[in-house]
Design a protein around this motif. Structure first.
Motif, PDB file in Angstrom:
ATOM      1  N   HIS A 512       8.809 -62.458 -67.825  1.00  6.93           N
ATOM      2  CA  HIS A 512       8.608 -62.518 -66.153  1.00  6.93           C
ATOM      3  C   HIS A 512       9.475 -61.430 -65.857  1.00  6.93           C
ATOM      4  N   SER A 513       9.304 -60.519 -64.941  1.00  6.30           N
ATOM      5  CA  SER A 513      10.182 -59.583 -64.282  1.00  6.30           C
ATOM      6  C   SER A 513      11.292 -60.213 -63.409  1.00  6.30           C
ATOM      7  N   ALA A 514      11.067 -61.314 -62.986  1.00  6.40           N
ATOM      8  CA  ALA A 514      11.690 -61.773 -61.790  1.00  6.40           C
ATOM      9  C   ALA A 514      13.083 -62.885 -62.654  1.00  6.40           C
ATOM     10  N   LEU A 515      12.962 -62.819 -63.879  1.00  5.67           N
ATOM     11  CA  LEU A 515      14.247 -63.291 -64.747  1.00  5.67           C
ATOM     12  C   LEU A 515      15.066 -62.278 -64.855  1.00  5.67           C
ATOM     13  N   ARG A 516      16.492 -62.733 -64.703  1.00  6.30           N
ATOM     14  CA  ARG A 516      17.682 -61.838 -64.491  1.00  6.30           C
ATOM     15  C   ARG A 516      18.347 -62.271 -65.965  1.00  6.30           C
ATOM     16  N   ARG A 517      19.098 -63.249 -66.120  1.00  6.99           N
ATOM     17  CA  ARG A 517      19.769 -63.502 -67.296  1.00  6.99           C
ATOM     18  C   ARG A 517      19.406 -64.806 -67.999  1.00  6.99           C
ATOM     19  N   THR A 518      19.372 -65.074 -69.209  1.00  8.07           N
ATOM     20  CA  THR A 518      18.999 -66.120 -70.014  1.00  8.07           C
ATOM     21  C   THR A 518      20.227 -66.763 -71.062  1.00  8.07           C
ATOM     22  N   ALA A 519      20.083 -67.903 -71.342  1.00  5.87           N
ATOM     23  CA  ALA A 519      20.734 -68.387 -72.193  1.00  5.87           C
ATOM     24  C   ALA A 519      20.023 -69.392 -72.990  1.00  5.87           C
TER      25      ALA A 519
END
Length: 617
Positions: A512-519
């Motif tokens: 999804h384009s609205a997701l910035r960083r993930t862990a």
């Protein structure tokens, strides 16, 4: 403002320069250069004597070329001598000094002054904010310095800080230098002295258990020499860095390397870069920079935040060496950066040098060979989960995983891939822990004899007297090049399969384009008595926008992880920017994010009925 061009005339030939070296994979021939013993303070002193008017550093005070301040080697040496003289006057020469000055030219002068005085430098950051203060306090408690050299604006906080030190802590002298501190009295410089311990380098991660890595002058010079052997000598080299000068890549990989090599370095503050990543690329354009460096996230930020109008003002065609030092390096990130900047700015993708290093090895361990393109191996994902390295038929094959090469091993060093449990070298085409040996490797951790022996004293059968650094990183060797796949402690093991968190994070971010960083990490579930994958993701938007998109987001993330990795997340936690905890150098703090998830302290949007989380213990 018209930007004054940097000096690019050929360097004078002198004994300090090293001849280009032949880079070989794995165990290599000894370096063919001046024996270790010429220190960086001595090199600066010699450059100031033989090339006094040559530009050493240009600092962009506001992040742009409108407010550039230049220092020659003579000016830097004068200021470093003044710092050393003041430390001597205070009776601190030979002691341990924490350097917590704002990034800039005074930081460089402070560093070389501390080293020149025969002190041990402890690079740090100014204690701004609650987390930085806690980190700063932990470093001071661990290394028990004789003095702290920091900015005058903190003079009112010294007493408050002293009150937070444990009882019985030695008295610390606080030094708040003004401009006169760096100019000195004009008297002849005191003789140069060198401490056995040149530097205590603290990594950028945990605040609770800081480890001071003891680096000698020989370590620092060795790192410069192997980097120059890898790069070759170029008479018109110009560098640019926004990296924090208290981290290994920003300190040893730019500031020290530039002084050792005799080429000018353009500097800007990391704060100015984060505020506007365009400033980094504009500085490269304005000053015709040939070499720069950045972690993976910096290339992502540039690609996502620089607009078309700004893009048309950039010229990146002068870049010949662009080090990318996040491990593992993301091929997708590099590809996106080239797609965005290559066609318009003249950026050459072969200038990118994926590399691998760590503070325990001063910095540099391996890097892409000069003149070659970035090498990506497409591997069978199922085999990789079992620790095996098997090429996929092609990149479009089902389950194919791309792993970027971090290049050939530093000259004079050795890398061995070892089974972390048995401490035996793994067979060819197997993943194991990366072990390193060579002159870059530090002597150990300050006051941690047991941890030093475990981390720096590893041995292998049949190699009497040879010790290795256990890096804690996983990878493999293929055709003489090193590939890094992840951190040993971050590895997610589900039903006997090895899943790499960065692969899961990449899938989530692309969903999804609205997701910035993930862990991504795993926790023990009480429902099924086994490990389950948890995903934490930052949503770029308002709480209202999140509420409207939450269902779609959850479906896409779950579907992406399940389809691409064969495991359904036990929980997906969304939050605003900042929910994924990061080190000050831009790396994901997965263990810290996991701990915050487990204790319920992660930032979150207002809860909705659809949200469910795994029960953990």
């Amino acid at each position: 403002m018209e930007t004054e061009p940097l000096e690019t005339e050929p360097l004078e030939t002198e004994p300090l320069e090293t001849e280009p070296l032949e880079t070989e994979p794995l165990e290599t021939k000894p370096l063919k250069t001046k024996p270790l013993g010429t220190s960086l303070p001595e090199i600066l002193q010699e450059r100031a004597r033989t090339q006094p008017d040559r530009l050493a550093f240009r600092f962009l005070q506001d992040g742009t070329s409108d407010q550039a301040v230049d220092w020659t080697y003579h000016e830097l040496a004068v200021r470093a001598e003044a710092v050393a003289a003041e430390l001597g006057r205070r009776g601190l020469d030979g002691g341990r000094v924490v350097l917590a000055v704002d990034p800039g030219l005074d930081y460089v002068a402070g560093l070389f002054g501390i080293l020149r005085a025969g002190c041990t430098a402890v690079p740090s950051f100014p204690p701004i904010g609650k987390r930085a203060m806690a980190r700063f306090l932990s470093i001071v408690v661990d290394c028990a310095p004789d003095a702290v050299l920091t900015d005058p604006r903190f003079s009112g906080q010294a007493g408050q800080f002293d009150e937070q030190l444990p009882g019985g802590s030695p008295q610390i002298e606080w030094i708040f230098p003004g401009e006169e501190f760096y100019l000195g009295t004009g008297k002849a410089a005191a003789p140069l002295r060198l401490a056995d311990q040149a530097l205590l380098q603290y990594s950028s991660g945990s605040t609770g258990d800081p480890k001071g890595i003891v680096l000698t002058h020989d370590n620092l010079v060795s790192n410069c020499r192997v980097l120059e052997a890898h790069l070759g000598m170029e008479p018109d080299r110009v560098g640019c860095s926004w990296l924090p000068p208290y981290h290994d890549m920003g300190l040893m990989g730019t500031i020290m390397l530039a002084v050792h090599g005799g080429w000018p370095l353009v500097m800007l503050s990391p704060v100015h870069f984060v505020q506007d990543p365009y400033r980094w690329l504009k500085a490269i354009t304005d000053h015709r920079v040939t070499i720069t460096v950045g972690p993976n996230f910096a290339f992502d930020l540039c690609a996502s935040s620089i607009g078309d109008d700004e893009l048309r003002t950039l010229d990146l065609s002068t870049l010949r060496q662009v080090f990318c030092g996040s491990e593992p390096v993301s091929g997708a990130t590099l590809g996106t950066f080239h797609e965005r900047f290559g066609p318009v700015t003249g950026f050459n993708p072969s200038s990118v040098i994926p590399c691998y290093g760590l503070a325990e090895a001063t910095l540099f361990v391996s890097g892409k060979p000069e003149g070659e393109g970035v090498r990506t191996e497409w591997l069978d994902g199922t085999a990789l989960e079992l620790g095996e390295v098997r090429r996929a038929p092609d990149r479009e094959a089902a389950g194919a995983v791309g792993v970027v090469s971090c290049g050939v091993i530093a000259t004079g060093h050795e890398v061995v891939v070892v089974d972390p449990d048995s401490a035996q070298p793994v067979p060819t085409a197997r993943i194991g822990e990366i072990w390193v040996s060579g002159p870059n490797v530090a002597s150990g951790y300050l006051n941690r004899p047991e941890l030093t022996a475990k981390t720096f004293g590893a041995t292998l059968p049949g190699r009497a007297g040879q010790t290795y650094l256990r890096t804690g990183d996983l990878g493999f060797l293929l055709d003489g090049e090193l590939f890094v796949t992840g951190r040993l402690k971050d590895l997610i093991v589900i039903s006997g399969r090895n899943l790499y968190p960065q692969d899961i994070e990449d899938s989530v971010q692309k969903s999804h384009s609205a997701l910035r960083r993930t862990a991504a990490f795993s926790v023990r579930s009480t429902r099924r008595e086994e490990e389950e994958v948890v995903v934490v993701a930052e949503f770029r938007g308002t709480p209202g926008e999140f509420a409207a998109e939450e269902g779609r987001l959850r479906e896409r993330v779950t579907a992406a992880v399940t389809a691409e990795h064969g495991v359904k997340p036990g929980a997906v936690h969304f939050g605003p920017p900042g929910v994924v905890l990061m080190t000050t150098s831009g790396k994901i703090r997965r263990n810290a994010t996991k701990a915050a998830f487990v204790n319920g302290s992660l930032k979150a949007f207002p809860p909705s009925p659809a949200e469910s989380q795994v029960s953990v213990r």
